[in-house]
Write a protein that holds these residues in place. Structure first.
Motif, PDB file in Angstrom:
ATOM      1  N   GLY A  30       0.821  -1.215   0.000  1.00 59.49           N
ATOM      2  CA  GLY A  30       0.000   0.000   0.000  1.00 59.49           C
ATOM      3  C   GLY A  30       0.849   1.256   0.000  1.00 59.49           C
ATOM      4  O   GLY A  30       0.566   2.214  -0.730  1.00 59.49           O
ATOM      5  N   PHE A  31       1.897   1.237   0.813  1.00 58.27           N
ATOM      6  CA  PHE A  31       2.800   2.396   0.848  1.00 58.27           C
ATOM      7  C   PHE A  31       3.496   2.595  -0.496  1.00 58.27           C
ATOM      8  O   PHE A  31       3.602   3.711  -1.002  1.00 58.27           O
ATOM      9  N   VAL A  32       3.994   1.499  -1.061  1.00 60.08           N
ATOM     10  CA  VAL A  32       4.771   1.620  -2.298  1.00 60.08           C
ATOM     11  C   VAL A  32       3.884   2.109  -3.441  1.00 60.08           C
ATOM     12  O   VAL A  32       4.264   3.009  -4.200  1.00 60.08           O
ATOM     13  N   VAL A  33       2.679   1.550  -3.554  1.00 63.37           N
ATOM     14  CA  VAL A  33       1.776   1.967  -4.629  1.00 63.37           C
ATOM     15  C   VAL A  33       1.384   3.434  -4.442  1.00 63.37           C
ATOM     16  O   VAL A  33       1.373   4.218  -5.397  1.00 63.37           O
ATOM     17  N   THR A  34       1.075   3.812  -3.197  1.00 67.58           N
ATOM     18  CA  THR A  34       0.739   5.212  -2.912  1.00 67.58           C
ATOM     19  C   THR A  34       1.904   6.123  -3.297  1.00 67.58           C
ATOM     20  O   THR A  34       1.726   7.176  -3.921  1.00 67.58           O
ATOM     21  N   ALA A  35       3.129   5.699  -2.940  1.00 67.39           N
ATOM     22  CA  ALA A  35       4.321   6.507  -3.217  1.00 67.39           C
ATOM     23  C   ALA A  35       4.579   6.636  -4.714  1.00 67.39           C
ATOM     24  O   ALA A  35       4.982   7.697  -5.194  1.00 67.39           O
TER      25      ALA A  35
END
Lengths: 291, 158
Positions: B108-113
């Motif tokens: 989730g963090f990586v996709v958001t980033a």
């Protein structure tokens, strides 16, 4: 967590959507961005036999300056508002309220009409609509009607939109002249619903007197509301004579149904609300005075 | 309750399926596509672990029904690496800066980033914090995550 089963309908025109609502009655619910509805379905706080998706109705989307109004289609996403220079220029309060809504992932799906029609007591857009005297365009099986914002919000999660009606667009009046706008809210964590908040719009005349001043509160009752006593205190006043903290006190003094829950007692919310009104007034009046 | 035929692009591959309307995009990706990199934490739009790109926008896939994604483009964590399996700059930065502990929240963090840095190639630290404020890390490894985003942003810039 899974929602209860439902039938899915994906109309491509607003008229088709309204016809479906008329046919299916209160077993159907409209879904736009779904950012409030889907959690309620997932937790089974709400169960509907039919969902009517507005995602494929093209002409409900868009931001357009029409004369002295900014017309925002109901399924315009909050992110689209956030990116819109037209919106920021015409209705600064709308633009400033938008980043306060949820998080970016929510704003990418969440819609302007969805937020207004859901009418959460602590949501930002209902307060913005009230503060600016926005008008809602509503489509029913018998035709179109316009609802003024004070008549639109009728209570906790309820609006003047009937079971067989569809909110199609919102018209925000463009305020001109020496105006200032501010929205302030306090939430425990960024993106949470506000404990309390206030939106202020003010127009000054050439002598720094208040020509028009509106104050909308959110999180402080069953729905967003205008503060009549605080607005009365502003009417015609010289801006220098307005004591921001006193204005905040007046705004919350006569509220009679301030929520109380694990996030804060009603007494606490009142204090927060008064501080938000004071802060918003300071910022808005400063902007009106100095641009 | 009738099932519905859908066709969407998932990580650039056209995918067809017949789904019940209540199937979330997150469950569709995990169960029908076998893409279990998209994680489900809260399943009601709070934790951000299920974030995917829908037509390029970061969205919570637990708050989208698969039927709503019919005809659209979805990118998951599995679609971010290079064709040879090499890590994307954001993924590499998470690795370099210990931006993960248990790894549950990481997709989730990586996709958001990825979406954030695409749209904001030169962010301030405050903008970075706000960008990932909708993603929860229960190991509370936020400092490493923020350092990873800073490094990824700086790498993109140079």
């Amino acid at each position: 967590m899974k929602p209860a089963p439902f039938d899915y309908h994906a109309p491509t025109t607003a008229e088709e959507a309204v016809a479906l609502l008329a046919e299916l009655g209160d077993t159907a619910k409209l879904i736009a961005g779904g950012q409030s509805l889907v959690p309620m379905l997932a937790l089974r706080l709400a169960v509907f036999e039919h969902l009517v998706d507005l995602g494929r109705v093209e002409n409900l989307r868009g931001i357009e300056r029409v004369g002295d109004s900014l017309r925002v289609g109901a399924t315009t996403t909050q992110s689209a508002v956030e990116r819109s220079e037209v919106a920021a220029d015409a209705v600064p309060l709308l633009a400033r309220a938008t980043p306060l809504i949820g998080h970016v992932q929510i704003r990418n799906r969440g819609t302007v009409g969805g937020s207004l029609a859901h009418a959460d007591a602590a949501a930002e857009y209902p307060a913005v609509a009230l503060a600016l005297d926005a008008e809602m365009e509503v489509l029913s099986p018998t035709g179109r009607r316009t609802v003024a914002s004070p008549d639109f919000f009728t209570g906790l999660w309820s609006t003047a939109v009937g079971d067989d009606e569809l909110l199609t667009a919102v018209r925000f009046p463009v305020w001109s002249g020496r105006c200032g706008f501010a929205i302030r809210e306090f939430a425990r964590r960024h993106g949470d619903f506000a404990i309390a908040g206030a939106a202020v719009a003010v127009e000054l005349d050439g002598d720094d007197r208040v020509r028009r001043g509106t104050i909308a509160l959110f999180g402080l009752g069953p729905s967003a509301q205008r503060s009549d006593p605080a607005e009365a205190a502003l009417g015609g006043a010289a801006v220098d004579d307005v004591d921001a903290d006193e204005l905040g006190q007046v705004a919350v003094a006569s509220l009679d149904s301030v929520p109380s829950d694990l996030h804060g007692s009603s007494a606490y919310r009142r204090r927060v609300g008064a501080a938000m009104v004071a802060d918003a007034w300071r910022a808005a009046s400063e902007e009106a005075r100095h641009g | 309750m009738g099932e519905i035929e859908i066709e969407l692009r998932v990580n650039e591959a056209v995918t067809r399926s017949t789904v019940p309307p209540r199937l979330t995009l997150a469950d569709f990706l995990r169960e029908r596509c076998g893409l279990t990199g998209t994680h489900l934490g809260c399943e009601h739009g709070v934790c951000g672990a299920c974030t995917v790109l829908l037509d390029g926008d970061a969205v919570r896939s637990c708050l989208v029904f698969a039927v709503q994604a019919d005809g659209h483009d979805v990118t998951t964590i599995e679609g971010l690496d290079g064709p040879d399996g090499s890590l994307s700059p954001v993924q590499q930065a998470f690795r370099d800066h210990h931006g993960l502990q248990c790894g549950f929240c990481t997709p989730g963090f990586v996709v958001t980033a990825e979406a954030f840095l695409r749209d904001n190639p030169d962010p301030t630290d405050d903008q970075i914090r706000e960008a990932v404020s909708g993603n929860l890390c229960r190991c509370t490894g936020y400092q490493g995550i923020l350092a990873a985003l800073r490094a990824a942003a700086d790498a993109v810039e140079t």
